[in-house]
Design an enzyme around this catalytic site. Sequence first.
Site, PDB file in Angstrom:
ATOM      1  N   GLU A  33      34.538  51.020  25.482  1.00 48.16           N
ATOM      2  CA  GLU A  33      35.821  51.748  25.048  1.00 48.16           C
ATOM      3  C   GLU A  33      34.703  51.881  23.149  1.00 48.16           C
ATOM      4  OE1 GLU A  33      40.125  50.812  24.098  1.00 48.16           O
ATOM      5  OE2 GLU A  33      38.528  49.391  25.904  1.00 48.16           O
ATOM      6  N   PHE A  34      33.737  50.535  23.036  1.00 47.56           N
ATOM      7  CA  PHE A  34      32.672  50.543  22.171  1.00 47.56           C
ATOM      8  C   PHE A  34      31.390  51.800  22.380  1.00 47.56           C
ATOM      9  CE2 PHE A  34      28.833  49.295  20.123  1.00 47.56           C
ATOM     10  CZ  PHE A  34      29.832  48.673  18.660  1.00 47.56           C
ATOM     11  N   SER A  80       9.825  24.743   1.889  1.00 52.95           N
ATOM     12  CA  SER A  80      10.180  24.284   2.777  1.00 52.95           C
ATOM     13  C   SER A  80      10.833  23.549   2.417  1.00 52.95           C
ATOM     14  CB  SER A  80       8.569  24.459   3.848  1.00 52.95           C
ATOM     15  OG  SER A  80       8.170  23.214   3.344  1.00 52.95           O
ATOM     16  N   LEU A  81      11.255  21.668   3.701  1.00 51.90           N
ATOM     17  CA  LEU A  81      11.514  20.700   3.469  1.00 51.90           C
ATOM     18  C   LEU A  81      10.906  19.728   3.963  1.00 51.90           C
ATOM     19  CD1 LEU A  81      15.383  22.092   5.358  1.00 51.90           C
ATOM     20  CD2 LEU A  81      14.595  21.871   3.327  1.00 51.90           C
ATOM     21  N   GLU A 110      23.796  19.499   8.284  1.00 50.06           N
ATOM     22  CA  GLU A 110      23.574  20.901   8.307  1.00 50.06           C
ATOM     23  C   GLU A 110      23.301  20.914   9.823  1.00 50.06           C
ATOM     24  OE1 GLU A 110      23.193  24.445   5.680  1.00 50.06           O
ATOM     25  OE2 GLU A 110      23.714  23.678   4.682  1.00 50.06           O
ATOM     26  N   LYS A 112      19.798  22.155  11.361  1.00 50.64           N
ATOM     27  CA  LYS A 112      18.508  22.298  11.922  1.00 50.64           C
ATOM     28  C   LYS A 112      17.803  23.659  12.646  1.00 50.64           C
ATOM     29  CE  LYS A 112      14.226  21.433   9.881  1.00 50.64           C
ATOM     30  NZ  LYS A 112      12.527  22.454   9.701  1.00 50.64           N
ATOM     31  N   ASP A 114      15.979  25.974  15.089  1.00 55.76           N
ATOM     32  CA  ASP A 114      14.925  26.189  15.250  1.00 55.76           C
ATOM     33  C   ASP A 114      14.684  27.880  15.617  1.00 55.76           C
ATOM     34  OD1 ASP A 114      12.645  25.716  14.791  1.00 55.76           O
ATOM     35  OD2 ASP A 114      12.035  25.162  17.199  1.00 55.76           O
ATOM     36  N   ARG A 133      10.103  34.889   5.429  1.00 55.67           N
ATOM     37  CA  ARG A 133       9.357  34.121   4.225  1.00 55.67           C
ATOM     38  C   ARG A 133       8.100  33.523   3.812  1.00 55.67           C
ATOM     39  NH1 ARG A 133       9.944  27.013   5.672  1.00 55.67           N
ATOM     40  NH2 ARG A 133       7.859  27.391   6.288  1.00 55.67           N
ATOM     41  N   TYR A 221      22.716  29.742   6.171  1.00 52.01           N
ATOM     42  CA  TYR A 221      22.461  28.873   5.571  1.00 52.01           C
ATOM     43  C   TYR A 221      22.622  28.482   3.671  1.00 52.01           C
ATOM     44  CZ  TYR A 221      18.115  28.893   6.749  1.00 52.01           C
ATOM     45  OH  TYR A 221      16.789  28.412   7.259  1.00 52.01           O
ATOM     46  N   LYS A 284      21.972  18.284   2.337  1.00 52.82           N
ATOM     47  CA  LYS A 284      21.843  19.089   0.465  1.00 52.82           C
ATOM     48  C   LYS A 284      22.490  18.599   0.288  1.00 52.82           C
ATOM     49  CE  LYS A 284      20.330  23.300   3.113  1.00 52.82           C
ATOM     50  NZ  LYS A 284      20.737  24.308   3.747  1.00 52.82           N
ATOM     51  N   LYS A 308      14.656  14.769  11.686  1.00 57.36           N
ATOM     52  CA  LYS A 308      14.005  15.258  12.849  1.00 57.36           C
ATOM     53  C   LYS A 308      14.743  14.924  14.075  1.00 57.36           C
ATOM     54  CE  LYS A 308      12.055  18.928  10.993  1.00 57.36           C
ATOM     55  NZ  LYS A 308      10.458  19.492  11.264  1.00 57.36           N
ATOM     56  N   CYS A 402     -23.363  13.868  14.889  1.00 49.89           N
ATOM     57  CA  CYS A 402     -22.806  15.675  15.162  1.00 49.89           C
ATOM     58  C   CYS A 402     -22.948  15.998  16.223  1.00 49.89           C
ATOM     59  CB  CYS A 402     -22.817  16.636  14.319  1.00 49.89           C
ATOM     60  SG  CYS A 402     -21.774  18.417  13.943  1.00 49.89           S
ATOM     61  N   CYS A 405     -24.964  19.753  15.363  1.00 51.68           N
ATOM     62  CA  CYS A 405     -26.375  19.444  15.252  1.00 51.68           C
ATOM     63  C   CYS A 405     -26.938  18.401  14.902  1.00 51.68           C
ATOM     64  CB  CYS A 405     -26.549  20.205  13.310  1.00 51.68           C
ATOM     65  SG  CYS A 405     -25.023  19.082  11.990  1.00 51.68           S
ATOM     66  N   CYS A 420     -19.901  14.631   8.770  1.00 52.78           N
ATOM     67  CA  CYS A 420     -21.312  15.343   9.484  1.00 52.78           C
ATOM     68  C   CYS A 420     -22.264  15.411   7.673  1.00 52.78           C
ATOM     69  CB  CYS A 420     -21.524  16.241  10.003  1.00 52.78           C
ATOM     70  SG  CYS A 420     -22.959  17.303  10.073  1.00 52.78           S
ATOM     71  N   CYS A 426     -24.822  22.800   9.317  1.00 49.49           N
ATOM     72  CA  CYS A 426     -24.507  22.155  10.583  1.00 49.49           C
ATOM     73  C   CYS A 426     -23.473  23.426  10.517  1.00 49.49           C
ATOM     74  CB  CYS A 426     -23.422  20.846  10.083  1.00 49.49           C
ATOM     75  SG  CYS A 426     -22.397  21.158  11.832  1.00 49.49           S
TER      76      CYS A 426
END
Length: 664
Positions: A33-34, A80-81, A110, A112, A114, A133, A221, A284, A308, A402, A405, A420, A426
């Site tokens: 129908e949609f 960022s947090l 809340e 987080k 990903d 962002r 959010y 928050k 985390k 190194c 080099c 080095c 180098c």
Amino acid sequence: MNIEQQINQLREELRQHNYNYYVLDAATISDYEFDMKLKELQALEEKHPEFYDPNSPTLRVGGQVTKNFNTVVHEQRMYSLDNSYSKEDLLDWETRIKKLVDGDVSYTCELKYDGASISLTYENGELLRAVTRGDGIQGDDVTTNVKTIKSVPLKLKGDYPAKFDIRGEIVLPYEGFAKMNQERIAAGEEPYANPRNTASGSLKLQDSSETAKRPLDCLLYNLAGDRLGIFSQYESLEKARDWGFKVPEESRLVHSIDEVLEFVNIWDVKRRDLPYETDGVVIKVNDLQQQEELGFTSKAPRWAMAYKFKAEQAVTKLNKITYQVGRTGAITPVANLEPVQLAGTTVKRASLHNADQIEKLDIREGDTVFVEKGGEIIPKIVSVDFTKRDQDSKSTVYISSCPECGTELIRKEGEAQHYCPNIDGCPPQIVGRIQHYISRKALDIEGLGGETVALLVKEGLIRDYADLYTLKKEQIIPLERMAEKSADNLIEGIAKSKEIPFERVLFGLGIRYVGETVAKKLAKHYKTIEAIMQASEEDLVSVDEIGIKIAQSVKEFFNTESSKTLITRLIDYGVQLQISAEKLANQKDTLNGQTFVVSGVFEKVSRNELKKLIEDNGGKVSSSISSKTSYVVAGANMGPSKLEKANKLGIAIITEDDFLNLLE
Ligand code: AMP
Ligand code: ZN
């Protein structure tokens, strides 16, 4: 009913069905129908282009092609947090908060999500723009693609504010991700690595009908904007939900860190039942007035904290330890692993950081190791399974020269990293410095990439960034994969970099510890490269936020003959090594040497404008009152403990008007 009304009615109906299905997850009509209604609307719109609406539900299927995504500056920066990993971290955070605000503090917890962060701008209830962002200051305009995500409302309901931004996360639920990968494998293509990268890649597809096919979701959010008539984070989530946004229901309002931990513990387990990936909890400060009082550091809000979840681990074998040389000469040991699946990606390498870390882990080639993906992108080795170690395994001997080099490495007192010292000879250092110089946040040279830099160095055409300005088209054309056009672009890009402002050039020079923020501070304070070169260590340290480590590094850099020659050459080529006259004219010193604390709510200017005014006029903004504070600018509802403290220390409290008079 005339055609226009008919079209509008269909749009309205389809919008409601979209909302029922994608936001509420409760469809009231069948897919068939949609589709029929959608086809009907499409046909009408085709016949009557005069009733075009950029937010019509028919545009959900995409079709528009974007060749280049425009860069848009965020009206309010996307931060960022800060991360926390333990109860202690959270309690420390609470202690810091309570020093800066008055009264009790409640928190919204809340999940987080990903995915890929997104900022949506709505005007008069219609989606105007969707921007990634990016670097937090500016991102890419991905509106055409975002419009195809069905849970993003194109028109809002209820009593929404006239203009606001709302931030959230575009995610790709597991199920849809798995289905996409099945199809790819069936078609003989490489499967996608993980839902997060695939979600953010989906936003940058040129053909929006491709984005439309991906089962993306958008979870919101955060509201941003002036005078939204909202007083708490929790309330803003409820309001946004009322306006038609998909705001997950898991959020809780809590009143103590103990309750925060309860939330964390519940969701650390329950998150496995969620349809999409989450990697922690975001806490928050609930009261928006308190949020304002707390403000931001240069990277993250002081009023929010990510916690985390403990990362997933995998077991694998360490085949070999190799060593990388960075642009500053720093040596990083790298663990080359037997490939292993970890949290949805294949891991082949992990950083071992430095010699101390190797010693601490007592890690050896051939060992069986535990790998973890923490907050960083590069996975890390957390421990060795000693029970599996070979009898005849030998302990790791850190390299002494190194790998690139052959120069003998040095390690300074108190530093973890080996270096080095062959700065000018180098290869990875030479290439790395030039790559840094041309990078986006520095000179941002268009038409020149990291690989071309390596090639130019290898061919002996350049040895340092000043050499870029001597390059000629005839020299470049013979290079591999260089055409006339790309050579032109390169030369033009280099010439254009002469307009890049001083602070970014200063950052591009690649002085150790002089990041973007420090470069800005130095440029603003000294105004010319000569002044910085002449400044003594003590003088440098007296600049706000410049510590002894940075000061020493700056001195060391400009004390070498090769740096001095480089600078002279850059000046000769016309690179900006002083603040432009225009900027100088705008920069006033009216408030030089004065420190302000801003508290409360203001009428004529917003709090952010006020802070900007202070800084533009040479003053400094601080978040807490101390004996160094010159003035407290107080608006309505200034916190009582701030008032008390200011009075106790005898610091002048002025109004918004007094402040504006100061500028006259
Ligand atoms: P990080 O990238 O680790 O600094 O974490 C910050 C990012 O977390 C933000 O840019 C958001 O994209 C994302 N994020 C996910 N869920 C939330 C949430 N509930 N509140 C705020 N940020 C969130
Ligand atoms: Zn070297």
